[in-house]
Write a protein that holds these residues in place. Structure first.
Motif, PDB file in Angstrom:
ATOM      1  N   TRP A  80       0.880  -1.169   0.000  1.00 11.23           N
ATOM      2  CA  TRP A  80       0.000   0.000   0.000  1.00 11.23           C
ATOM      3  C   TRP A  80       0.917   1.217   0.000  1.00 11.23           C
ATOM      4  O   TRP A  80       1.720   1.407   0.920  1.00 11.23           O
ATOM      5  N   ILE A  82       0.971   5.228   0.170  1.00  9.89           N
ATOM      6  CA  ILE A  82       0.152   6.397   0.497  1.00  9.89           C
ATOM      7  C   ILE A  82       0.938   7.652   0.132  1.00  9.89           C
ATOM      8  O   ILE A  82       2.030   7.895   0.652  1.00  9.89           O
ATOM      9  N   LEU A 151     -11.389   3.597   1.884  1.00  8.33           N
ATOM     10  CA  LEU A 151     -10.161   2.805   1.862  1.00  8.33           C
ATOM     11  C   LEU A 151     -10.416   1.306   1.914  1.00  8.33           C
ATOM     12  O   LEU A 151      -9.506   0.512   1.641  1.00  8.33           O
ATOM     13  N   SER A 154      -9.567  -0.905  -1.256  1.00  6.00           N
ATOM     14  CA  SER A 154      -8.142  -1.166  -1.458  1.00  6.00           C
ATOM     15  C   SER A 154      -7.621  -2.203  -0.473  1.00  6.00           C
ATOM     16  O   SER A 154      -6.832  -3.082  -0.833  1.00  6.00           O
ATOM     17  N   VAL A 155      -8.085  -2.118   0.781  1.00  6.34           N
ATOM     18  CA  VAL A 155      -7.650  -3.072   1.810  1.00  6.34           C
ATOM     19  C   VAL A 155      -8.114  -4.480   1.447  1.00  6.34           C
ATOM     20  O   VAL A 155      -7.341  -5.449   1.514  1.00  6.34           O
ATOM     21  N   LEU A 172       3.145  -1.495   4.164  1.00  7.69           N
ATOM     22  CA  LEU A 172       2.475  -0.191   4.143  1.00  7.69           C
ATOM     23  C   LEU A 172       3.543   0.893   4.092  1.00  7.69           C
ATOM     24  O   LEU A 172       4.427   0.950   4.955  1.00  7.69           O
ATOM     25  N   TYR A 174       4.244   5.042   3.874  1.00  7.97           N
ATOM     26  CA  TYR A 174       3.651   6.366   4.067  1.00  7.97           C
ATOM     27  C   TYR A 174       4.684   7.272   4.722  1.00  7.97           C
ATOM     28  O   TYR A 174       5.800   6.834   5.053  1.00  7.97           O
ATOM     29  N   ILE A 190       3.046  -5.367   7.222  1.00  6.62           N
ATOM     30  CA  ILE A 190       1.726  -5.584   7.807  1.00  6.62           C
ATOM     31  C   ILE A 190       1.419  -7.072   7.933  1.00  6.62           C
ATOM     32  O   ILE A 190       0.953  -7.541   8.975  1.00  6.62           O
ATOM     33  N   GLU A 227      -7.156  -2.607   8.785  1.00  3.47           N
ATOM     34  CA  GLU A 227      -7.840  -1.372   8.374  1.00  3.47           C
ATOM     35  C   GLU A 227      -7.354  -0.185   9.184  1.00  3.47           C
ATOM     36  O   GLU A 227      -7.144   0.910   8.650  1.00  3.47           O
ATOM     37  N   GLN A 229      -4.409   0.217  10.621  1.00  2.21           N
ATOM     38  CA  GLN A 229      -3.038   0.581  10.258  1.00  2.21           C
ATOM     39  C   GLN A 229      -3.004   1.386   8.967  1.00  2.21           C
ATOM     40  O   GLN A 229      -2.257   2.358   8.845  1.00  2.21           O
ATOM     41  N   VAL A 230      -3.833   0.980   7.997  1.00  2.51           N
ATOM     42  CA  VAL A 230      -3.884   1.725   6.732  1.00  2.51           C
ATOM     43  C   VAL A 230      -4.470   3.114   6.955  1.00  2.51           C
ATOM     44  O   VAL A 230      -3.947   4.114   6.451  1.00  2.51           O
ATOM     45  N   TYR A 231      -5.543   3.185   7.753  1.00  2.00           N
ATOM     46  CA  TYR A 231      -6.166   4.490   8.016  1.00  2.00           C
ATOM     47  C   TYR A 231      -5.212   5.408   8.772  1.00  2.00           C
ATOM     48  O   TYR A 231      -5.113   6.608   8.471  1.00  2.00           O
TER      49      TYR A 231
END
Length: 289
Positions: A80, A82, A151, A154-155, A172, A174, A190, A227, A229-231
């Motif tokens: 992912w 970002i 999101l 994508s997750v 991940l 970012y 992740i 979710e 961790q991505v957010y």
């Protein structure tokens, strides 16, 4: 006086650009508080659920979920990524991309396939033409107040690839927000989940009682963990974006003032030279008469 007029035109153009940069600096400064507040509100939940997952990974469970550490031959990895939707953020995006390219070179040398899920238009445009990487998902236009609902798609795509053994590791990437002046490119593993502080955690007994059963609970909990961790990566990247843009626009505004001062000095020299030449011509004409 054509040279003087040209210099005055350049000064006016730079001053107009300086005003735009100053306005963008003030806009970013007004948004920093909101983005940092959103990041700080979600951070305790993200850290707590990560701690719980670390505890569970060291427990003696009857049900072993596939997301915990397992020995897979790494044939494909997923990221992912970002990034920002808008530019004018200094080196924020390119520093992250540079770090990722180093990782991608290592995987390419091992013959590993790379699959990418983009969050942000800058990452999509940067990696779009790069081969042999494959873009499986792209999300952009999430705005300054992102919702988890934008999101989830994508997750789920990346988790489905992992569940089907089409991806063997998930990362991940970012920009981690440190403070207004510092943002650090971050690449976190992740999946599979690896406990970070095993020495400290193993000094205690971390097993839990699961109700209704460990399988049902873990399936839901691990989904929420990923979710979150991505957010959290998205909101931290947004806070980094506003801080980087504010500093970039401040630097541009300050540099504009330096250039204007240099042009004013040059303009005065040109004007003085022109006046001197005119006086010389007048004096020479008077002496001839």
């Amino acid at each position: 006086m054509s040279g003087s007029q040209e210099i005055r035109g350049k000064i006016d153009s730079i001053r107009n650009i300086q005003k735009i940069a100053k306005a963008m600096e003030m806009i970013s400064a007004s948004k920093i508080y909101k983005t940092q507040k959103r990041m700080l509100v979600s951070k305790p939940y993200s850290e707590t659920i990560r701690k719980v997952i670390n505890h569970i990974s060291l427990g003696t469970l009857e049900y072993k979920h596939s997301y915990f550490l397992e020995r897979r031959k790494i044939q494909s990895v997923g990221y992912w990524i970002i990034s920002t939707d808008r530019g004018l953020t200094g080196g924020l995006n390119i520093n992250l991309f540079r770090k990722l390219l180093c990782d991608f070179d290592k995987w390419n040398n091992l013959g590993t396939n790379i699959k990418l899920a983009m969050i942000g238009s800058k990452a999509a445009s940067f990696f779009h033409c790069m081969k042999p990487m494959k873009i499986v998902s792209c999300v952009y236009g999430i705005g300054d107040a992102p919702e988890m609902s934008s999101l989830i798609g994508s997750v789920r795509i990346m988790l489905q690839l992992y569940d089907n053994n089409q991806v063997d590791r998930l990362y991940l990437a970012y920009n981690k927000f440190v403070n207004t002046l510092s943002q650090i490119p971050q690449v976190l593993q992740i999946l599979p989940i690896v406990s970070v502080d095993k020495t400290t955690l193993r000094t205690r007994y971390w097993d839990y009682l699961y109700e209704p059963d460990s399988k049902t609970l873990l399936n839901s909990l691990l989904q929420r963990y990923i979710e979150s961790q991505v957010y959290q990566g998205v909101v931290e990247n947004l806070a980094s974006e506003q801080s980087a843009r504010m500093m970039a626009m401040k630097t541009a505004s300050d540099n504009g003032e330096v250039i204007i001062n240099d042009l004013k000095l040059f303009y005065n020299k040109v004007r003085q030279t022109k006046i001197t030449e005119e006086l010389t011509e007048i004096v020479s004409g008077a002496s001839v008469m």
